[in-house]
Structures are given as C-alpha cells and as structure tokens.
Design an enzyme around this catalytic site. Structure first.
Site, mmCIF file in Angstrom:
data_model
loop_
_atom_site.group_PDB
_atom_site.id
_atom_site.type_symbol
_atom_site.label_atom_id
_atom_site.label_comp_id
_atom_site.label_asym_id
_atom_site.label_seq_id
_atom_site.Cartn_x
_atom_site.Cartn_y
_atom_site.Cartn_z
ATOM 1 N N ALA A 95 6.672 -56.354 37.200
ATOM 2 C CA ALA A 95 5.028 -55.577 36.582
ATOM 3 C C ALA A 95 4.317 -55.069 36.701
ATOM 4 O O ALA A 95 4.172 -55.615 38.134
ATOM 5 C CB ALA A 95 4.852 -56.965 34.821
ATOM 6 N N TYR A 156 1.026 -63.785 30.296
ATOM 7 C CA TYR A 156 2.233 -63.264 31.116
ATOM 8 C C TYR A 156 2.738 -61.640 29.813
ATOM 9 O O TYR A 156 3.732 -61.381 30.775
ATOM 10 C CB TYR A 156 3.026 -64.395 30.592
ATOM 11 C CG TYR A 156 4.015 -64.403 31.249
ATOM 12 C CD1 TYR A 156 5.424 -64.151 32.384
ATOM 13 C CD2 TYR A 156 5.517 -64.107 30.609
ATOM 14 C CE1 TYR A 156 5.639 -64.483 33.311
ATOM 15 C CE2 TYR A 156 7.032 -63.433 30.935
ATOM 16 C CZ TYR A 156 6.577 -64.491 33.010
ATOM 17 O OH TYR A 156 8.295 -64.253 33.212
ATOM 18 N N LYS A 163 11.497 -60.266 29.151
ATOM 19 C CA LYS A 163 12.392 -61.340 29.173
ATOM 20 C C LYS A 163 12.591 -62.091 28.149
ATOM 21 O O LYS A 163 13.989 -62.644 28.221
ATOM 22 C CB LYS A 163 11.774 -62.933 29.475
ATOM 23 C CG LYS A 163 10.474 -62.741 31.144
ATOM 24 C CD LYS A 163 11.732 -62.930 32.254
ATOM 25 C CE LYS A 163 11.525 -63.068 33.842
ATOM 26 N NZ LYS A 163 12.538 -62.907 34.949
HETATM 27 P P1 NAP Z 1 9.832 -63.677 44.632
HETATM 28 O O1 NAP Z 1 9.984 -64.761 44.839
HETATM 29 O O2 NAP Z 1 8.695 -63.008 44.332
HETATM 30 O O3 NAP Z 1 11.370 -62.995 43.982
HETATM 31 C C1 NAP Z 1 11.015 -61.910 43.185
HETATM 32 C C2 NAP Z 1 12.205 -60.956 43.378
HETATM 33 O O4 NAP Z 1 12.536 -60.077 43.140
HETATM 34 C C3 NAP Z 1 11.707 -60.033 45.295
HETATM 35 O O5 NAP Z 1 12.487 -60.263 45.951
HETATM 36 C C4 NAP Z 1 11.423 -58.717 44.976
HETATM 37 O O6 NAP Z 1 11.881 -57.791 46.007
HETATM 38 C C5 NAP Z 1 12.406 -58.562 43.842
HETATM 39 N N1 NAP Z 1 12.410 -57.246 43.434
HETATM 40 C C6 NAP Z 1 10.766 -56.501 42.517
HETATM 41 N N2 NAP Z 1 11.207 -55.496 42.325
HETATM 42 C C7 NAP Z 1 12.655 -55.094 42.420
HETATM 43 C C8 NAP Z 1 14.192 -53.495 42.578
HETATM 44 N N3 NAP Z 1 13.092 -52.918 42.574
HETATM 45 N N4 NAP Z 1 14.425 -54.272 43.234
HETATM 46 C C9 NAP Z 1 15.244 -54.981 43.859
HETATM 47 N N5 NAP Z 1 14.431 -56.162 43.883
HETATM 48 C C10 NAP Z 1 12.963 -56.175 43.440
HETATM 49 O O7 NAP Z 1 9.943 -64.461 42.725
HETATM 50 P P2 NAP Z 1 10.456 -65.504 41.799
HETATM 51 O O8 NAP Z 1 9.336 -66.495 40.817
HETATM 52 O O9 NAP Z 1 11.380 -66.222 42.826
HETATM 53 O O10 NAP Z 1 10.944 -64.873 41.059
HETATM 54 C C11 NAP Z 1 12.921 -64.519 40.164
HETATM 55 C C12 NAP Z 1 12.821 -64.762 39.351
HETATM 56 O O11 NAP Z 1 12.628 -65.865 38.555
HETATM 57 C C13 NAP Z 1 12.272 -63.182 38.303
HETATM 58 O O12 NAP Z 1 12.976 -62.975 37.295
HETATM 59 C C14 NAP Z 1 10.982 -64.424 38.041
HETATM 60 O O13 NAP Z 1 10.487 -63.517 37.042
HETATM 61 C C15 NAP Z 1 11.953 -65.431 37.496
HETATM 62 N N6 NAP Z 1 11.002 -66.196 37.047
HETATM 63 C C16 NAP Z 1 10.660 -67.195 37.856
HETATM 64 C C17 NAP Z 1 9.052 -68.182 37.292
HETATM 65 C C18 NAP Z 1 8.508 -68.801 38.626
HETATM 66 O O14 NAP Z 1 7.435 -69.764 37.948
HETATM 67 N N7 NAP Z 1 8.332 -68.324 40.153
HETATM 68 C C19 NAP Z 1 9.731 -68.367 36.369
HETATM 69 C C20 NAP Z 1 10.412 -68.846 35.474
HETATM 70 C C21 NAP Z 1 11.535 -67.529 36.100
HETATM 71 P P3 NAP Z 1 10.113 -57.725 46.951
HETATM 72 O O15 NAP Z 1 9.828 -58.615 47.024
HETATM 73 O O16 NAP Z 1 10.277 -56.576 47.881
HETATM 74 O O17 NAP Z 1 9.484 -56.674 45.631
#
Ligand code: NAP
Length: 261
Positions: A95, A156, A163
């Site tokens: 986002a 959020y 989501k």
């Molecule tokens: P993260 O390490 O920053 O991972 C997010 C990933 O999404 C990054 O690898 C990013 O790539 C990729 N991404 C974004 N835009 C993209 C695109 N256009 N094409 C391909 N890849 C793209 O963060 P994370 O927390 O592990 O997030 C992973 C998932 O878990 C997300 O869906 C998030 O909403 C979910 N989640 C996270 C939490 C939390 O508290 N961390 C809790 C519940 C759910 P770049 O870095 O290269 O942009």
C-alpha cells in the site's frame, strides 16, 4: 522421511531475513521441499540468490505481480526447472506509505485503493490463473493475511480492506480449483517486525499490545508461521481448503485483557 519430500514449491515475497516468506522457506527446506524463489527488484537479486543457496536451490526468478506479463514470464521460466510443481507461497502486499497512517476515510484515494487491492489481493488469483496448468494434484496455494481483514486495526486502513478481499479470494479460488485437487488457504499471522510492517504507524506499540493481550503473552515468530505454512502445503493438510488459519498466539480470541479482574 520429511513431510514435504518430493514437493516442489515456489516462494514469493522474501525481501530480508526478517520476511515471513524467509521463515516459510526455511521450514519447508527442513521438511525436504525443493524450492524456487522470486524477487521483485533487481537490487535484491543477489541477496535472494544467497538465500536460495542456503536453501539448496539455484532457482531465483524475477516477478513483479503488478504486471501480467511479468507473472507469465515467471511461469514460462519456472517451467524449465519445474515442468510441474506442488505449491505456491504468496507473501506479497503493498500500500502507498501515506495510506498506513491516520483516518481511513480522509486518507484513502481511488488510486491507492486500486493499487493496494491489485498487488495485495488480485495478484494471488492472477498467479493461480497463470500457473494452474502446471500444478500437480494435491498442490497447495497459500497466502498471508492479517486480523485487520475482519476487525478494525488503527492505521491499517485500506490494507485491511484489501486483506478482506484476499480472504474472499481464498474461498472463491478454493471452490474453483478444488475439483483439480488443488487447495487454497491463508494464514492470518500476528504482527511481526518486517520491512513491510515497519510502514504501519505505531507498529512497535502494536507489538507490545499483542504481547500483553494474547493468551500466550508473546508475539509470533517467522518460525511459528513457517511451520504452519509447511504443514498446510503438505499432504498432511489434504482435508483443509478455503480456510484462514490464525497463527497469532491466540490474540484473535480475546475480547478483554487476559488478566482482567
Ligand atoms: P516483507 O518482508 O517486506 O515482504 C513483503 C514482500 O512483498 C517483499 O518481498 C516485497 O518485495 C513484495 N512485494 C511488494 N510488491 C510487490 C510486487 N509488485 N511484486 C512482487 N513482490 C512484491 O514483509 P512481510 O511482513 O514478510 O509480508 C509478507 C506478507 O505477510 C504480506 O502479505 C503481509 O501483509 C503479510 N503479513 C504481515 C504481517 C506482519 O506483521 N509482518 C502480519 C500479517 C500478515 P520488495 O521488498 O522488493 O518490494
């Protein structure tokens, strides 16, 4: 014998060692899966190659899920290594940063709403669409969601709405692909400090709140999530589809402070 032996799995969304997808990749590797990884930006290519090496993989491919042609190119390239495969981890969300701070109604814009839904929700079914013919029976597609899909989490905002769309996507995809023996699920993960999460205003306070209010009095780790993701992607979970599984130390069940007297 490990429970993912013989499974070939594509993992998206590793940006760093803090990424949820990194924890998932490690858990799957421990359980004997053969892995392929993707990266979005060229600047991450070498880092992801290094991670792949640690996971005994040399399959590292680019994919920007905002473009169909990039998704199609990913699967055309993947075919050279995995003519068919058994699982996809969709661990991607985005986002615009100004959306994750402040009043929802005042902050949201048509453009931000579209971009957030496109990358965080539509991309899951887009990937399924373009790899469907490559998926073996008993394959699993898994995405990552958050409690903000169902309840209001301050700041959020539009990501919570996306989501909710992602979780509905899971159910419709499960129904569509079920007859082919393909399962589709989501993990609703508790908050974890990652690059994406650091964009949410007051994220540090959210972590402290979850630690204090969850029955287990701690927040989850990427290992906790990785282990459940490995199970859901295995044949041990062949009876589970269309579901959203909480991995949040029980935070979602609480309505009052755990030690309320
Ligand atoms: P993260 O390490 O920053 O991972 C997010 C990933 O999404 C990054 O690898 C990013 O790539 C990729 N991404 C974004 N835009 C993209 C695109 N256009 N094409 C391909 N890849 C793209 O963060 P994370 O927390 O592990 O997030 C992973 C998932 O878990 C997300 O869906 C998030 O909403 C979910 N989640 C996270 C939490 C939390 O508290 N961390 C809790 C519940 C759910 P770049 O870095 O290269 O942009």
């Amino acid at each position: 014998m490990c429970f993912l032996s013989g499974k070939r799995i594509l993992i998206t969304g590793i940006a760093s060692k803090l990424s949820i997808a990194y924890g998932i990749a490690q858990a799957m590797h421990k359980q004997g899966a053969e892995l392929a990884l993707t990266y979005q930006h060229d600047r991450l290519k070498n880092r992801i190659k290094k991670f792949a090496k640690e996971l005994d993989s040399d399959i590292v491919l680019p994919c920007d899920v905002s473009e169909d042609k990039s998704i199609i190119a990913l699967f055309n390239e993947l075919k050279k290594f995995f003519p068919t495969f058994d699982g996809l981890i969709h661990s991607i969300a985005f986002a615009p940063s100004d959306q994750l701070d402040g009043d929802y109604v005042n902050t949201v814009t048509r453009q931000a709403f579209q971009t957030t839904h496109d990358i965080s929700a539509y991309s899951f079914v887009a990937m399924a669409k373009y790899c469907r013919s490559m998926l073996n029976r008993n394959s699993s597609l898994l995405t990552l969601s958050y409690l903000g899909a169902e309840r209001v989490i301050p700041h959020y905002n539009v990501m919570g709405v996306a989501k909710a769309s992602l979780e509905a996507n899971v159910r419709y995809m499960a129904n569509s692909m079920g007859p082919e023996g393909i399962r589709v699920n989501a993990i609703s993960a508790g908050p974890i400090r990652t690059l994406a999460a650091s964009g949410i205003k007051n994220f540090r306070q959210m972590l402290v709140y979850c630690e204090n209010f969850s029955p287990m009095r701690r927040t989850v780790t990427i290992e906790d999530i990785g282990n459940v993701a490995a199970f859901l992607s295995s044949n041990l979970a062949n009876g589970i589809t269309g579901d959203v599984i909480y991995v949040d130390c029980g935070f979602n069940i609480m309505a009052m402070k755990p030690d309320f007297k």
